[in-house]
Design a protein around this motif. Structure first.
Motif, PDB file in Angstrom:
ATOM      1  N   LYS A   1       4.531  11.943   2.912  1.00 54.85           N
ATOM      2  CA  LYS A   1       3.801  10.703   2.615  1.00 54.85           C
ATOM      3  C   LYS A   1       3.753  10.474   1.104  1.00 54.85           C
ATOM      4  CE  LYS A   1      -0.791   8.646   3.284  1.00 54.85           C
ATOM      5  NZ  LYS A   1      -2.087   8.811   3.963  1.00 54.85           N
ATOM      6  N   THR A   2       4.244   9.323   0.688  1.00 57.63           N
ATOM      7  CA  THR A   2       4.205   8.975  -0.732  1.00 57.63           C
ATOM      8  C   THR A   2       3.197   7.853  -0.932  1.00 57.63           C
ATOM      9  OG1 THR A   2       6.522   9.606  -1.026  1.00 57.63           O
ATOM     10  CG2 THR A   2       5.574   8.156  -2.697  1.00 57.63           C
ATOM     11  N   GLN A   3       2.287   8.041  -1.864  1.00 62.51           N
ATOM     12  CA  GLN A   3       1.242   7.040  -2.075  1.00 62.51           C
ATOM     13  C   GLN A   3       0.824   7.046  -3.541  1.00 62.51           C
ATOM     14  OE1 GLN A   3      -1.697   6.808   1.222  1.00 62.51           O
ATOM     15  NE2 GLN A   3      -3.240   6.778  -0.414  1.00 62.51           N
ATOM     16  N   VAL A   4       0.460   5.871  -4.023  1.00 65.82           N
ATOM     17  CA  VAL A   4      -0.002   5.758  -5.406  1.00 65.82           C
ATOM     18  C   VAL A   4      -1.502   6.059  -5.440  1.00 65.82           C
ATOM     19  CG1 VAL A   4      -0.278   4.204  -7.375  1.00 65.82           C
ATOM     20  CG2 VAL A   4       1.768   4.039  -5.932  1.00 65.82           C
ATOM     21  N   ILE A   5      -1.925   6.888  -6.383  1.00 66.81           N
ATOM     22  CA  ILE A   5      -3.348   7.195  -6.546  1.00 66.81           C
ATOM     23  C   ILE A   5      -4.055   5.964  -7.105  1.00 66.81           C
ATOM     24  CG2 ILE A   5      -5.022   8.596  -7.837  1.00 66.81           C
ATOM     25  CD1 ILE A   5      -2.934  10.889  -7.796  1.00 66.81           C
TER      26      ILE A   5
END
Ligand code: DOR
Ligand code: ZN
Ligand code: ZN
Ligand code: ZN
Length: 404
Positions: free
Chosen positions: A337-341
Motif C-alpha cells: 500500500k502506497t499512501q501520502v502522509i
C-alpha cells in the motif's frame, strides 16, 4: 472469526519505548485516549511514557495514578517511566511497576533537567533500575545560547543543541554506566559522532533513534520552520545516514518515536518561544516499512528494531510469562500500500505531522492488542482497554536475549 489476509504480512505489535502522552496535565496536546488511538492506528500495541507530565511522574504514588488513568483510557498496553529530580532518590531506589528511571541531562519540555554532576553519579551508584537518559549537556547548550544571543531563527536551534552537547553528555553517561556497571539506555541519538562514543560500551549500553532523526535534517527547517524544532535538534544528512547505518550494524538497537505532540498553534509561534517536539506514533511504522520497500533493510530488521529490541531492553518479555498480556499483540501490514502522509489522517490530538506530503509504501491496516482487534481500516474498537506492562528486571536486558 476468520481473518482474510491474502497478500498481507503479520508482524508482532510495535513497542514504542519513548512517548509523551501528556496525561495528566497537558491534555490539550494529547491524552491517554487520543494517544493510544494514534498508536493503534500506527501499529503500536505498547507504549512506554515519559515522566514530564504535569504533575511530573517522580514518585510511586504519581506513577500509580498514571497507571490508573491509563487503565481507564488507553486501548493499547502501557508502562510509565519514573523521572529523577534533585530530591527523589528514595523514590528512585524503591520504584516498582516501571521500566526504569528517566534522567534529563539537558533541559527540555517540563524543566526536568538534572545538571548536578554529583547527583547524577549518585543515581548511577545507588539505584538498581535501568536508566534512560536524554543526553544533552546543559552547560554547552547555555554557552552557545550566549554566543548566539539576539538571533531569533529556528536554524540556530541546531547550533545551540549541538553535536558537541550530545557527545559530551553521552560520554558522561557512558562513563558512569561503565563505572557502576549500571544498565544505561541512550534515548533519541541524533548525531553520528555519538555512536562512536558508545559503540565501545555495548555490554552495558543500548541506544535508540527516532524516525525524525533518521529522515529529517537541518534542510527540513526550510519547509517546516519551528515545526522541525525538537530536542535533540536535527543534524545533517550525513547524520541521517550514519544513524541508519548504526541501526543496521546493531550499534543502535531500537527505533522509538519520542512522540512529543504540541498544538499546531503553539508550534507556529516565534523561535525560541516555541515548544520543542514532534508527534510520531502515527507515522513511525509506515516510515520504517518504506525502508523495506526501498530495499534499505528487511522486514525482519524492522521487527527487531521496533518489536523485539524494545521488549529485550526494557525486560518486557520473559519465557513463561506470555499469559500476562503479551500474547497476540499483532499488526497486519499491507507492504504494497502506497499512501501520502497527510496531517488530517493523523489520529494524534495535535493532528499535524512533520512528514506531511511524504509518500511511503507499507502501512498497518489492522491491529490486535491481547487478541482483541482495536483498529481495522479506519475504525476503532474501544470496548477493551490495554493492560499494564510487566517488567522483569532480573532478566539482564538486551544483550542477554540476543542470539549470535
Ligand atoms: O523535543 C522534545 N520534546 N524533546 C524532549 O526531550 C521532550 C519532548 C517533549 O516532551 O515535548
Ligand atoms: Zn528527550
Ligand atoms: Zn522524549
Ligand atoms: Zn497482548
Amino acid at each position: 472469526e476468520t481473518v482474510y489476509a491474502y497478500g498481507m504480512t503479520l508482524i508482532p505489535g510495535v513497542i514504542d519505548a519513548h512517548v509523551h502522552m501528556r496525561d495528566p496535565g497537558l491534555t490539550s496536546k494529547e491524552d491517554l485516549r487520543s494517544g493510544s488511538r494514534a498508536c493503534a492506528k500506527g501499529g503500536i500495541t505498547t507504549f512506554l511514557d515519559m515522566p514530564n507530565t504535569n504533575p511530573a511522574t517522580i514518585s510511586q504514588k504519581l506513577l500509580e495514578e498514571k497507571l490508573t488513568l491509563a487503565a481507564n483510557k488507553s486501548i493499547v498496553n502501557y508502562g510509565f517511566f519514573m523521572g529523577a529530580t534533585l530530591t527523589n532518590m528514595e523514590e528512585l531506589k524503591n520504584a516498582k511497576r516501571t521500566p526504569g528511571i528517566k534522567i534529563y541531562m539537558g533541559s527540555s519540555t517540563g524543566d526536568m533537567a538534572l545538571t548536578d554532576p554529583g547527583l547524577l553519579e549518585a543515581i548511577f551508584a545507588e539505584t538498581k533500575l535501568p536508566i534512560a537518559v536524554h543526553a544533552e549537556d546543559e552547560s554547552i547548550i547555555d554557552k552557545m545560547k550566549l554566543e548566539l544571543a539576539g538571533t531569533r531563527n529556528v536554524v540556530d536551534h541546531s547550533r545551540i543543541r549541538s553535536v558537541e552537547a550530545e557527545v559530551a553528555a553521552v560520554k558522561r553517561a557512558c562513563a558512569l554506566a561503565r563505572e557502576y556497571k549500571h544498565r544505561l539506555h541512550i534515548c533519541h541519538v541524533s548525531a553520528g559522532a555519538s555512536v562512536e562514543v558508545f559503540e565501545d560500551h555495548a555490554d552495558v549500553i543500548t541506544a535508540e533513534v527516532t524516525p525524525h532523526h533518521l529522515f529529517l535534517n537541518i534542510d527540513s527547517y526550510m519547509n517546516l520552520g519551528t515545526l522541525a524544532q525538537m530536542n535533540p535538534s536535527l543534524k545533517t544528512a550525513e547524520d541521517n545516514e550514519a544513524l541508519l547505518q548504526a541501526l543496521l550494524d546493531d550499534k543502535i538497537q531500537i527505533v522509538a518515536t519520542d512522540h512529543a505532540p504540541h498544538e499546531f498553534e503553539e508550534k507556529c509561534g516565534r523561535y525560541p518561544d516555541t515548544p520543542s517536539g514532534v508527534p510520531g506514533v502515527d507515522t513511525a511504522l509506515p516510515l520504517m516499512l518504506d525502508l523495506v520497500a526501498k530495499d534499505k533493510c528487511t522486514i525482519e530488521d524492522v521487527v527487531h528494531w521496533m518489536c523485539e529490541g524494545p521488549a529485550l531492553i526494557w525486560d518486557i518479555m520473559e519465557k513463561g510469562r506470555i499469559e500476562v498480556g503479551y500474547d497476540a499483540d499483532l499488526v497486519l501490514v499491507d507492504m504494497n500500500k502506497t499512501q501520502v502522509i497527510r496531517s488530517p489522517n493523523m489520529e494524534t490530538k495535535c493532528r499535524w505531522t512533520p512528514f506531511e506530503g511524504r509518500e511511503v509504501t507499507g502501512w498497518p491496516v489492522r491491529t490486535w492488542v491481547c487478541g482483541k482487534e482495536v483498529y481495522h481500516d479506519g475504525k476503532f474498537d474501544e470496548s477493551r482497554m490495554g493492560v499494564e506492562v510487566m517488567f522483569d528486571h532480573k532478566r539482564g536486558g538486551y544483550w542477554e536475549g540476543v542470539e549470535d
